[in-house]
Design a protein around this motif. Structure first.
Motif, PDB file in Angstrom:
ATOM      1  N   GLN A 284     -11.579  37.388  -5.108  1.00  0.00           N
ATOM      2  CA  GLN A 284     -12.235  36.657  -5.975  1.00  0.00           C
ATOM      3  C   GLN A 284     -12.475  34.794  -5.570  1.00  0.00           C
ATOM      4  O   GLN A 284     -13.447  34.366  -5.582  1.00  0.00           O
ATOM      5  CB  GLN A 284     -11.409  36.064  -7.222  1.00  0.00           C
ATOM      6  N   TRP A 285     -12.290  34.798  -4.488  1.00  0.00           N
ATOM      7  CA  TRP A 285     -11.169  33.698  -3.285  1.00  0.00           C
ATOM      8  C   TRP A 285     -12.784  33.684  -2.330  1.00  0.00           C
ATOM      9  O   TRP A 285     -13.458  32.215  -2.035  1.00  0.00           O
ATOM     10  CB  TRP A 285     -10.407  33.905  -2.445  1.00  0.00           C
ATOM     11  N   GLY A 286     -13.635  34.820  -2.485  1.00  0.00           N
ATOM     12  CA  GLY A 286     -15.331  34.786  -0.970  1.00  0.00           C
ATOM     13  C   GLY A 286     -15.637  33.179  -1.408  1.00  0.00           C
ATOM     14  O   GLY A 286     -15.922  32.884  -0.304  1.00  0.00           O
ATOM     15  N   PRO A 287     -15.944  33.315  -2.069  1.00  0.00           N
ATOM     16  CA  PRO A 287     -17.459  31.956  -2.062  1.00  0.00           C
ATOM     17  C   PRO A 287     -16.548  30.288  -1.716  1.00  0.00           C
ATOM     18  O   PRO A 287     -17.031  30.432  -1.284  1.00  0.00           O
ATOM     19  CB  PRO A 287     -17.354  32.069  -4.072  1.00  0.00           C
ATOM     20  N   SER A 288     -15.457  30.347  -2.447  1.00  0.00           N
ATOM     21  CA  SER A 288     -14.538  29.259  -1.692  1.00  0.00           C
ATOM     22  C   SER A 288     -14.675  29.135  -0.233  1.00  0.00           C
ATOM     23  O   SER A 288     -14.648  27.435   0.127  1.00  0.00           O
ATOM     24  CB  SER A 288     -13.143  28.487  -2.267  1.00  0.00           C
ATOM     25  N   VAL A 289     -14.067  30.385   0.624  1.00  0.00           N
ATOM     26  CA  VAL A 289     -13.797  30.496   1.441  1.00  0.00           C
ATOM     27  C   VAL A 289     -15.546  29.984   2.355  1.00  0.00           C
ATOM     28  O   VAL A 289     -15.178  30.084   3.443  1.00  0.00           O
ATOM     29  CB  VAL A 289     -13.229  31.522   2.221  1.00  0.00           C
ATOM     30  N   ALA A 295     -21.420  27.642   5.016  1.00  0.00           N
ATOM     31  CA  ALA A 295     -21.920  26.509   3.343  1.00  0.00           C
ATOM     32  C   ALA A 295     -21.566  27.178   2.401  1.00  0.00           C
ATOM     33  O   ALA A 295     -21.866  28.084   2.455  1.00  0.00           O
ATOM     34  CB  ALA A 295     -23.397  26.236   4.123  1.00  0.00           C
ATOM     35  N   ASP A 296     -22.371  26.162   1.666  1.00  0.00           N
ATOM     36  CA  ASP A 296     -22.219  26.512   0.092  1.00  0.00           C
ATOM     37  C   ASP A 296     -24.266  27.376   0.157  1.00  0.00           C
ATOM     38  O   ASP A 296     -24.801  27.250  -0.374  1.00  0.00           O
ATOM     39  CB  ASP A 296     -22.230  25.763  -1.178  1.00  0.00           C
ATOM     40  N   LEU A 297     -23.732  29.068  -0.688  1.00  0.00           N
ATOM     41  CA  LEU A 297     -24.756  29.507  -0.957  1.00  0.00           C
ATOM     42  C   LEU A 297     -25.370  29.383  -2.158  1.00  0.00           C
ATOM     43  O   LEU A 297     -26.926  29.655  -2.758  1.00  0.00           O
ATOM     44  CB  LEU A 297     -24.402  30.748  -0.224  1.00  0.00           C
ATOM     45  N   GLY A 298     -24.733  28.505  -2.986  1.00  0.00           N
ATOM     46  CA  GLY A 298     -25.127  28.653  -4.360  1.00  0.00           C
ATOM     47  C   GLY A 298     -25.979  29.702  -5.042  1.00  0.00           C
ATOM     48  O   GLY A 298     -24.705  30.590  -5.555  1.00  0.00           O
ATOM     49  N   ALA A 299     -26.790  28.933  -5.325  1.00  0.00           N
ATOM     50  CA  ALA A 299     -27.525  30.202  -7.168  1.00  0.00           C
ATOM     51  C   ALA A 299     -28.451  31.385  -5.519  1.00  0.00           C
ATOM     52  O   ALA A 299     -28.533  32.038  -5.856  1.00  0.00           O
ATOM     53  CB  ALA A 299     -28.994  29.207  -7.351  1.00  0.00           C
ATOM     54  N   ASP A 300     -28.505  31.648  -4.559  1.00  0.00           N
ATOM     55  CA  ASP A 300     -28.415  32.795  -3.592  1.00  0.00           C
ATOM     56  C   ASP A 300     -27.262  33.493  -3.604  1.00  0.00           C
ATOM     57  O   ASP A 300     -27.270  34.444  -3.000  1.00  0.00           O
ATOM     58  CB  ASP A 300     -28.684  32.069  -2.227  1.00  0.00           C
ATOM     59  N   THR A 369     -16.815  28.227 -15.717  1.00  0.00           N
ATOM     60  CA  THR A 369     -17.885  27.669 -15.427  1.00  0.00           C
ATOM     61  C   THR A 369     -18.616  28.684 -14.447  1.00  0.00           C
ATOM     62  O   THR A 369     -20.333  28.678 -14.619  1.00  0.00           O
ATOM     63  CB  THR A 369     -18.257  26.542 -15.307  1.00  0.00           C
ATOM     64  N   ASP A 370     -18.737  29.130 -12.974  1.00  0.00           N
ATOM     65  CA  ASP A 370     -19.537  29.375 -12.614  1.00  0.00           C
ATOM     66  C   ASP A 370     -19.621  31.139 -12.889  1.00  0.00           C
ATOM     67  O   ASP A 370     -18.972  32.656 -13.103  1.00  0.00           O
ATOM     68  CB  ASP A 370     -18.337  29.587 -11.117  1.00  0.00           C
ATOM     69  N   LYS A 374     -17.486  34.260 -13.403  1.00  0.00           N
ATOM     70  CA  LYS A 374     -17.315  35.159 -14.782  1.00  0.00           C
ATOM     71  C   LYS A 374     -17.796  36.426 -15.083  1.00  0.00           C
ATOM     72  O   LYS A 374     -17.251  37.232 -15.615  1.00  0.00           O
ATOM     73  CB  LYS A 374     -18.571  34.010 -16.086  1.00  0.00           C
ATOM     74  N   VAL A 375     -18.097  36.993 -13.816  1.00  0.00           N
ATOM     75  CA  VAL A 375     -18.740  38.364 -13.820  1.00  0.00           C
ATOM     76  C   VAL A 375     -17.443  39.030 -13.396  1.00  0.00           C
ATOM     77  O   VAL A 375     -17.231  40.130 -13.333  1.00  0.00           O
ATOM     78  CB  VAL A 375     -20.131  38.302 -12.353  1.00  0.00           C
ATOM     79  N   VAL A 376     -16.845  38.448 -12.159  1.00  0.00           N
ATOM     80  CA  VAL A 376     -15.967  38.482 -11.785  1.00  0.00           C
ATOM     81  C   VAL A 376     -14.680  39.393 -13.029  1.00  0.00           C
ATOM     82  O   VAL A 376     -13.727  40.365 -13.324  1.00  0.00           O
ATOM     83  CB  VAL A 376     -14.651  38.502 -11.112  1.00  0.00           C
ATOM     84  N   ALA A 377     -14.249  37.903 -13.458  1.00  0.00           N
ATOM     85  CA  ALA A 377     -13.589  37.673 -14.826  1.00  0.00           C
ATOM     86  C   ALA A 377     -13.897  39.003 -16.034  1.00  0.00           C
ATOM     87  O   ALA A 377     -13.149  39.412 -16.400  1.00  0.00           O
ATOM     88  CB  ALA A 377     -13.433  36.311 -14.975  1.00  0.00           C
TER      89      ALA A 377
END
Length: 430
Positions: A284-289, A295-300, A369-370, A374-377
């Motif tokens: 679950q930490w993947g996006p923040s790292v 970079a932040d992939l955002g909506a991608d 909010t992300d 939410k999918v992971v939770a």
């Protein structure tokens, strides 16, 4: 975990731990490893964590400062170490019979050995607020009906993927089966896209593949049985290696992946965050790292659970993962536990708002909010089974061998049969 993970998790054998006969029965406040009252009258305790990347790198010190501001009689000496450096240092200090007052833990076999050695505080009768925490988040820190750790994060491993790169390869829907997954890897390669980013140097990310495949082929009961019988040579475990070799043979990973770290410059997270690979199998930490290292992939950025395997007994609703928590050394100052209550209960909103963690407090999932979080939770809420990271669930030497042997399989140095034989040998010797 990144340095805020768990995650993860190339556990070093806790040399000589079971042979320790150290008495750690000092009264609370006396501080056996640097904690306790000091000359200036303040209660000081040591806090070791792995928050060397964002959001923890900034957030953890903020929480500590807020606590000491509210409790001017307390001083916290913080040590933040990168994941592998932390585990190496903790192994060394554990072997000497000492632990920091408050220390990072992922629970499971490593924590249990520390508990069995008499080095960890039993929190069961002290956590009058444990009912506010979700049962699944506490699970990894409980042995024999007793609780020895406090969670601050919980989640699962799955595939984080780049929607733009999937579209480039003509992939419209994430794969649901292993056969579909392999087909998508081929499509990505044909489109000139590196399918998967992997930190081959650190080994623990690679064990996720074998562990999940073992779950999907042999099933959770088989993993539980193997832990008891200390025999991992069954057909399902061998088949897990065969399927992993199918993936490896497609050469899906980035150039020089065997020497790549996870959160290091140019490593797995940066490769994914910078859009140079289509997927990574991570917690679950993947996006923040990814954001911190690249970079932040955002909506991608999207998320999908590990695929099922045709003919396997495991289901997609059976998840593999874990979280992060803290334990106290035996005899740690009572203020250390007060700090953990403050960290978890009073700062849950800040942890979730940082987008680096998932809720451990009941009902807090409503604050997410992300969309991907939410999918992971949601997957955790609907999970029909849960398996802790194998390099935590099993004794340290066994977890180490899982990491090492799977890394050798990925590097082409071991066969699927040799992997299971090596893990079995380690289990029987543990």
């Amino acid at each position: 975990m990144a340095s805020t993970l768990p995650s993860r998790r190339n556990f070093l054998a806790l040399a000589g731990l079971t042979a320790l006969s150290v008495s750690m029965t000092a009264a609370c406040g006396t501080g056996g490893s640097g904690g306790g009252a000091s000359a200036d009258g303040k209660v000081r305790f040591e806090w070791w964590n792995i928050a060397t990347t964002e959001p923890g790198k900034s957030l953890f010190p903020q929480i500590a400062t807020a606590f000491t501001t509210a409790h001017p009689n307390v001083a916290i000496n913080t040590t933040s170490l990168e994941n592998e450096a932390f585990k190496s240092k903790l192994t060394a200090t554990t072997s000497s019979g000492k632990l920091p007052d408050v220390f990072q833990t992922w629970g499971g076999g490593v924590l249990q050995q520390q508990v069995d050695a008499g080095l960890v505080e039993d929190l069961t009768d002290l956590l009058d607020w444990s009912s506010e925490l979700t049962p699944v988040s506490l699970q990894a820190y409980q042995f024999g009906g007793r609780t020895y750790g406090v969670p601050y994060d919980i989640g699962m491993v799955g595939f984080w993927y780049n929607k733009k790169l999937f579209a480039k390869a003509g992939i419209t829907t994430p794969p649901a089966t292993w056969a579909e997954f392999l087909d998508d890897v081929r499509k990505l390669k044909a489109a000139g896209v590196t399918p998967i980013a992997l930190a081959g140097k650190e080994k623990w990310p690679g064990h996720y593949y074998w562990a999940y495949l073992a779950m999907r082929v042999a099933g959770l009961p088989a993993l539980e049985k193997a832990a008891t019988t200390k025999d991992f040579t069954g057909a399902g475990f061998v088949q897990a290696g065969v399927h992993l070799k199918e993936l490896v043979d497609l050469q899906p990973f980035q150039t020089a992946f065997l020497g790549a770290g996870y959160a290091t410059p140019g490593g797995q997270a940066a490769t994914m965050g910078n859009g140079k690979a289509a997927m990574e199998l991570m917690g679950q930490w993947g996006p923040s790292v990814q954001k911190d290292a690249g970079a932040d992939l955002g909506a991608d950025l999207g998320f999908f659970p590990f695929p099922t395997v045709d003919g396997g007994v495991g289901r997609a609703t059976e998840v593999f993962g874990g979280g992060g928590g803290f334990a106290l050394r035996k005899g740690a100052p009572k203020e250390a536990l007060d700090f953990l209550k403050f960290f978890v209960l009073e700062n849950e909103s800040k942890l979730l708002a940082s987008n680096g963690y998932l809720p451990v407090v009941k009902g807090a999932e409503s604050q997410l909010t992300d969309a991907n979080k939410k999918v992971v939770a949601g997957s955790l809420v609907k999970a029909t089974g849960f398996q802790l990271f194998l390099d935590q669930a099993y004794p340290p030497a066994v977890g180490q061998e899982v990491n090492d042997s799977v890394a050798d399989l990925i590097a082409g140095k071991k066969t699927p049969e040799q992997v299971t034989a090596s893990i079995t040998e380690a289990a029987k010797s543990a």
